[in-house]
Design an enzyme around this catalytic site. Structure first.
Site, PDB file in Angstrom:
ATOM      1  N   THR A 129      71.334 -17.506  36.576  1.00  0.00           N
ATOM      2  CA  THR A 129      71.643 -17.192  35.179  1.00  0.00           C
ATOM      3  C   THR A 129      73.073 -16.682  35.056  1.00  0.00           C
ATOM      4  OG1 THR A 129      71.125 -15.646  33.381  1.00  0.00           O
ATOM      5  CG2 THR A 129      70.595 -14.899  35.592  1.00  0.00           C
ATOM      6  N   ASP A 130      73.624 -16.808  33.853  1.00  0.00           N
ATOM      7  CA  ASP A 130      74.964 -16.234  33.628  1.00  0.00           C
ATOM      8  C   ASP A 130      74.927 -14.697  33.650  1.00  0.00           C
ATOM      9  OD1 ASP A 130      73.726 -15.724  31.163  1.00  0.00           O
ATOM     10  OD2 ASP A 130      75.293 -16.651  29.941  1.00  0.00           O
ATOM     11  N   GLU A 131      73.710 -14.129  33.619  1.00  0.00           N
ATOM     12  CA  GLU A 131      73.603 -12.664  33.623  1.00  0.00           C
ATOM     13  C   GLU A 131      73.981 -12.044  34.969  1.00  0.00           C
ATOM     14  OE1 GLU A 131      70.298 -10.825  31.746  1.00  0.00           O
ATOM     15  OE2 GLU A 131      70.219 -12.298  30.131  1.00  0.00           O
ATOM     16  N   TYR A 154      66.055  -7.372  35.684  1.00  0.00           N
ATOM     17  CA  TYR A 154      65.970  -8.838  35.670  1.00  0.00           C
ATOM     18  C   TYR A 154      67.176  -9.473  36.364  1.00  0.00           C
ATOM     19  CZ  TYR A 154      66.713 -13.596  33.954  1.00  0.00           C
ATOM     20  OH  TYR A 154      66.989 -14.945  33.890  1.00  0.00           O
ATOM     21  N   LYS A 158      67.699 -11.704  39.919  1.00  0.00           N
ATOM     22  CA  LYS A 158      68.309 -13.040  40.005  1.00  0.00           C
ATOM     23  C   LYS A 158      69.406 -13.065  41.071  1.00  0.00           C
ATOM     24  CE  LYS A 158      67.207 -16.010  37.667  1.00  0.00           C
ATOM     25  NZ  LYS A 158      66.030 -16.926  37.790  1.00  0.00           N
ATOM     26  N   ARG A 277      68.375  -2.116  23.151  1.00  0.00           N
ATOM     27  CA  ARG A 277      67.863  -2.348  24.506  1.00  0.00           C
ATOM     28  C   ARG A 277      68.647  -1.443  25.467  1.00  0.00           C
ATOM     29  NH1 ARG A 277      68.419  -8.500  26.587  1.00  0.00           N
ATOM     30  NH2 ARG A 277      66.395  -8.750  25.586  1.00  0.00           N
TER      31      ARG A 277
HETATM   32  P1  NAD Z   1      59.737 -18.882  31.302  1.00  0.00           P
HETATM   33  O1  NAD Z   1      59.417 -17.433  31.358  1.00  0.00           O
HETATM   34  O2  NAD Z   1      59.552 -19.616  30.028  1.00  0.00           O
HETATM   35  O3  NAD Z   1      58.846 -19.643  32.396  1.00  0.00           O
HETATM   36  C1  NAD Z   1      58.659 -19.163  33.695  1.00  0.00           C
HETATM   37  C2  NAD Z   1      57.517 -19.956  34.347  1.00  0.00           C
HETATM   38  O4  NAD Z   1      57.394 -19.516  35.713  1.00  0.00           O
HETATM   39  C3  NAD Z   1      56.160 -19.734  33.681  1.00  0.00           C
HETATM   40  O5  NAD Z   1      55.517 -20.969  33.488  1.00  0.00           O
HETATM   41  C4  NAD Z   1      55.407 -18.878  34.688  1.00  0.00           C
HETATM   42  O6  NAD Z   1      53.991 -19.075  34.657  1.00  0.00           O
HETATM   43  C5  NAD Z   1      56.011 -19.328  36.016  1.00  0.00           C
HETATM   44  N1  NAD Z   1      55.921 -18.332  37.083  1.00  0.00           N
HETATM   45  C6  NAD Z   1      56.260 -17.015  37.018  1.00  0.00           C
HETATM   46  N2  NAD Z   1      56.031 -16.418  38.215  1.00  0.00           N
HETATM   47  C7  NAD Z   1      55.567 -17.379  39.054  1.00  0.00           C
HETATM   48  C8  NAD Z   1      55.183 -17.391  40.419  1.00  0.00           C
HETATM   49  N3  NAD Z   1      55.221 -16.280  41.169  1.00  0.00           N
HETATM   50  N4  NAD Z   1      54.778 -18.558  40.964  1.00  0.00           N
HETATM   51  C9  NAD Z   1      54.732 -19.692  40.214  1.00  0.00           C
HETATM   52  N5  NAD Z   1      55.076 -19.737  38.911  1.00  0.00           N
HETATM   53  C10 NAD Z   1      55.491 -18.598  38.343  1.00  0.00           C
HETATM   54  O7  NAD Z   1      61.210 -19.037  31.851  1.00  0.00           O
HETATM   55  P2  NAD Z   1      62.397 -19.999  31.347  1.00  0.00           P
HETATM   56  O8  NAD Z   1      63.040 -19.389  30.181  1.00  0.00           O
HETATM   57  O9  NAD Z   1      61.902 -21.398  31.293  1.00  0.00           O
HETATM   58  O10 NAD Z   1      63.428 -19.848  32.572  1.00  0.00           O
HETATM   59  C11 NAD Z   1      63.296 -20.674  33.716  1.00  0.00           C
HETATM   60  C12 NAD Z   1      64.322 -20.245  34.748  1.00  0.00           C
HETATM   61  O11 NAD Z   1      65.632 -20.363  34.206  1.00  0.00           O
HETATM   62  C13 NAD Z   1      64.191 -18.791  35.203  1.00  0.00           C
HETATM   63  O12 NAD Z   1      64.518 -18.742  36.570  1.00  0.00           O
HETATM   64  C14 NAD Z   1      65.230 -18.056  34.380  1.00  0.00           C
HETATM   65  O13 NAD Z   1      65.666 -16.906  35.060  1.00  0.00           O
HETATM   66  C15 NAD Z   1      66.308 -19.105  34.286  1.00  0.00           C
HETATM   67  N6  NAD Z   1      67.182 -19.015  33.108  1.00  0.00           N
HETATM   68  C16 NAD Z   1      66.644 -19.005  31.839  1.00  0.00           C
HETATM   69  C17 NAD Z   1      67.489 -19.008  30.736  1.00  0.00           C
HETATM   70  C18 NAD Z   1      66.944 -19.002  29.324  1.00  0.00           C
HETATM   71  O14 NAD Z   1      67.724 -18.882  28.384  1.00  0.00           O
HETATM   72  N7  NAD Z   1      65.639 -19.145  29.117  1.00  0.00           N
HETATM   73  C19 NAD Z   1      68.881 -19.019  30.921  1.00  0.00           C
HETATM   74  C20 NAD Z   1      69.400 -18.998  32.218  1.00  0.00           C
HETATM   75  C21 NAD Z   1      68.539 -19.021  33.300  1.00  0.00           C
HETATM   76  O1  DAU Z   2      71.925 -15.428  29.474  1.00  0.00           O
HETATM   77  C1  DAU Z   2      70.839 -16.095  30.088  1.00  0.00           C
HETATM   78  C2  DAU Z   2      69.571 -15.296  29.869  1.00  0.00           C
HETATM   79  O2  DAU Z   2      69.233 -15.459  28.494  1.00  0.00           O
HETATM   80  C3  DAU Z   2      68.413 -15.714  30.768  1.00  0.00           C
HETATM   81  O3  DAU Z   2      68.756 -15.471  32.112  1.00  0.00           O
HETATM   82  C4  DAU Z   2      67.128 -14.978  30.389  1.00  0.00           C
HETATM   83  O4  DAU Z   2      66.027 -15.476  31.151  1.00  0.00           O
HETATM   84  C5  DAU Z   2      66.857 -15.210  28.914  1.00  0.00           C
HETATM   85  O5  DAU Z   2      65.712 -14.472  28.510  1.00  0.00           O
HETATM   86  C6  DAU Z   2      68.068 -14.781  28.075  1.00  0.00           C
HETATM   87  O6  DAU Z   2      68.266 -13.333  28.159  1.00  0.00           O
HETATM   88  P1  DAU Z   2      68.709 -12.468  26.878  1.00  0.00           P
HETATM   89  O7  DAU Z   2      68.327 -11.066  27.118  1.00  0.00           O
HETATM   90  O8  DAU Z   2      70.103 -12.772  26.482  1.00  0.00           O
HETATM   91  O9  DAU Z   2      67.741 -13.167  25.786  1.00  0.00           O
HETATM   92  P2  DAU Z   2      66.849 -12.564  24.594  1.00  0.00           P
HETATM   93  O10 DAU Z   2      66.327 -13.729  23.817  1.00  0.00           O
HETATM   94  O11 DAU Z   2      65.866 -11.554  25.073  1.00  0.00           O
HETATM   95  O12 DAU Z   2      67.926 -11.789  23.711  1.00  0.00           O
HETATM   96  C7  DAU Z   2      69.067 -12.444  23.160  1.00  0.00           C
HETATM   97  C8  DAU Z   2      69.919 -11.391  22.485  1.00  0.00           C
HETATM   98  O13 DAU Z   2      69.193 -10.906  21.336  1.00  0.00           O
HETATM   99  C9  DAU Z   2      70.181 -10.170  23.355  1.00  0.00           C
HETATM  100  O14 DAU Z   2      71.488  -9.672  23.090  1.00  0.00           O
HETATM  101  C10 DAU Z   2      69.147  -9.158  22.885  1.00  0.00           C
HETATM  102  C11 DAU Z   2      68.969  -9.495  21.423  1.00  0.00           C
HETATM  103  N1  DAU Z   2      67.613  -9.223  20.878  1.00  0.00           N
HETATM  104  C12 DAU Z   2      66.560  -9.738  21.525  1.00  0.00           C
HETATM  105  C13 DAU Z   2      65.281  -9.504  21.072  1.00  0.00           C
HETATM  106  C14 DAU Z   2      64.080 -10.066  21.813  1.00  0.00           C
HETATM  107  C15 DAU Z   2      67.483  -8.488  19.703  1.00  0.00           C
HETATM  108  O15 DAU Z   2      68.485  -8.034  19.087  1.00  0.00           O
HETATM  109  N2  DAU Z   2      66.215  -8.264  19.242  1.00  0.00           N
HETATM  110  C16 DAU Z   2      65.113  -8.722  19.882  1.00  0.00           C
HETATM  111  O16 DAU Z   2      63.981  -8.459  19.404  1.00  0.00           O
END
Ligand code: NAD
Ligand code: DAU
Length: 352
Positions: A129-131, A154, A158, A277
């Site tokens: 992730t970019d985080e 989190y 990562k 947060r």
């Molecule tokens: P998500 O939470 O929607 O899905 C995660 C999936 O992993 C779920 O289906 C869950 O059941 C499965 N899982 C969790 N623990 C497990 C385990 N121990 N064994 C097998 N399966 C397991 O997540 P997402 O948003 O689709 O993100 C996918 C990946 O991309 C993650 O690694 C996340 O860190 C990364 N990522 C997400 C974002 C984003 O914006 N969503 C951005 C950058 C990176």
């Molecule tokens: O940047 C990549 C990441 O983006 C991924 O690695 C994570 O898996 C993904 O969940 C996401 O993380 P963020 O924390 O950025 O996403 P989230 O949707 O939780 O929040 C986006 C922004 O909105 C963040 O600045 C927090 C804010 N927020 C979020 C929630 C849920 C609010 O202001 N109110 C809220 O209720």
């Protein structure tokens, strides 16, 4: 004989990005055979893949990436691995980080350990992730060689996973490629995340909780653009390389919430400013020249990405109403109950 010759082991495929990626694989690669290993945590949703559930090229295995024997078995069949499995929600990592560390660090290690003994593995794509870079200043953009400065349980988990990947590249020459995407948005994202939460709350005329002053910046990447980038990295990424995946769509959170309301024709006073947060990263921004040089660039601008995502929630009530009924209710009360009771209304709140 079904003519499918390439086996992809996908972990976490019932989640948001994983399910979009599997749909893409089956659509774009007729030779693909997909094994989806997913534990089905609260975030895993089999509705996400119901359209391919009976496809002869798709197999679902319910299981944990920390289960060494199961992983070893499945790994033997794999030409390619993509590791999406993770606990992915920052707010939940602030409530309890244990599962984040277990799945990210031990789970990724378990996959890598099996992968190094796999007979035919070509590439292992790991989702980071970019985080991992932590927050960046006003005019900064993170490049792949920047140091890691994770600030939440989190993002620290990562980094732990990435470090395991690096160790297996250095020690065993394992062909691991790392992707570091920005905030994805689009169909099938869990409603705990910001855009789906805003969209579904607005559709129910409930308040949109905005943390702090709402002036945190995220880069909004449409999930299908990300999946296209991941497909490219899986097949053409340099083994041992890490790649940022951004969209150039940086916006304040408050602007995102306002756009969601405008798309749905809902009033701005649904916005409520709530307690921030803890340790909230102020701004993420990645430079993605490295993946651009491989020929990828994002296809969706900011407004188009948010609009397509919001429309999906408008059209898919059957999907998210089920999710809302489950464990989400208790999570929502815990996360937002006190916050919303003490919220500052939109008109009196700070403006960007
Ligand atoms: P998500 O939470 O929607 O899905 C995660 C999936 O992993 C779920 O289906 C869950 O059941 C499965 N899982 C969790 N623990 C497990 C385990 N121990 N064994 C097998 N399966 C397991 O997540 P997402 O948003 O689709 O993100 C996918 C990946 O991309 C993650 O690694 C996340 O860190 C990364 N990522 C997400 C974002 C984003 O914006 N969503 C951005 C950058 C990176
Ligand atoms: O940047 C990549 C990441 O983006 C991924 O690695 C994570 O898996 C993904 O969940 C996401 O993380 P963020 O924390 O950025 O996403 P989230 O949707 O939780 O929040 C986006 C922004 O909105 C963040 O600045 C927090 C804010 N927020 C979020 C929630 C849920 C609010 O202001 N109110 C809220 O209720």
């Amino acid at each position: 004989m079904d003519g499918r010759v390439t086996t992809y082991l996908i972990t976490g495929g019932c989640g948001f990005i994983g399910s979009n990626f599997i749909l893409r694989l089956l659509r774009e690669h007729p030779q693909a055979r997909v094994i989806n290993l997913d534990k089905l945590t609260y975030a895993g949703n089999q509705d996400n893949l119901r359209e391919v559930a009976d496809d002869e090229g798709y197999r679902f295995v319910r299981g944990d990436i920390c289960d060494g024997a199961l992983v070893e078995d499945l790994m033997h069949e794999a030409d390619y691995v993509v590791n999406f499995a993770a606990e992915s929600h920052v707010d939940r990592s602030l409530m309890a980080g244990d599962e984040f560390i277990r799945t990210e660090v031990y789970g990724t290690y378990t996959l890598l350990e099996a992968a190094r003994r796999s007979p035919k593995l070509k590439r292992f794509l790991h989702l980071s992730t970019d985080e991992v870079y932590g927050q960046v200043g006003e005019r900064q953009a993170s490049v792949e060689t920047d140091p890691f400065r994770p600030r939440s349980p989190y993002s620290a988990s990562k980094v732990g996973a990435e470090m395991q990947c690096v160790a297996f590249v250095e020690t065993y020459g394992l062909p691991v490629v790392i992707a570091r995407p920005a905030n994805n948005v689009g169909p099938r994202q869990h409603i705990e995340k910001f855009v789906p939460l805003c969209a579904t709350n607005a559709l129910m005329d409930e308040p949109l909780p905005i943390y702090g002053d709402g002036r945190q910046v995220r880069d909004w990447l449409y999930v299908e653009d990300n999946c296209e980038a991941l497909d490219l990295l899986l097949h053409e990424g340099e083994p041992g390389g890490a790649y940022n995946v951004g969209a150039g769509n940086q916006r304040y959170n408050i602007e995102v919430a306002e756009l969601v309301l405008d798309i749905l024709g809902k009033p701005r006073n649904l916005i409520h400013f709530v307690e921030d947060r803890a340790g909230h990263d102020r701004r993420y921004c990645v430079n993605f020249d490295k993946i651009r040089a491989l020929g990828w660039s994002p296809r969706h601008g900011f407004a188009e990405a948010i609009e397509k995502a919001v429309r999906w929630y408008t059209d898919s009530r059957w999907w998210w109403e089920k999710v809302r009924e489950g464990e989400f209710q208790q999570y929502y009360r815990e996360q937002y109950g006190k916050r919303l009771a003490e919220a500052r209304p939109y008109a009196a709140g700070p403006r960007p």
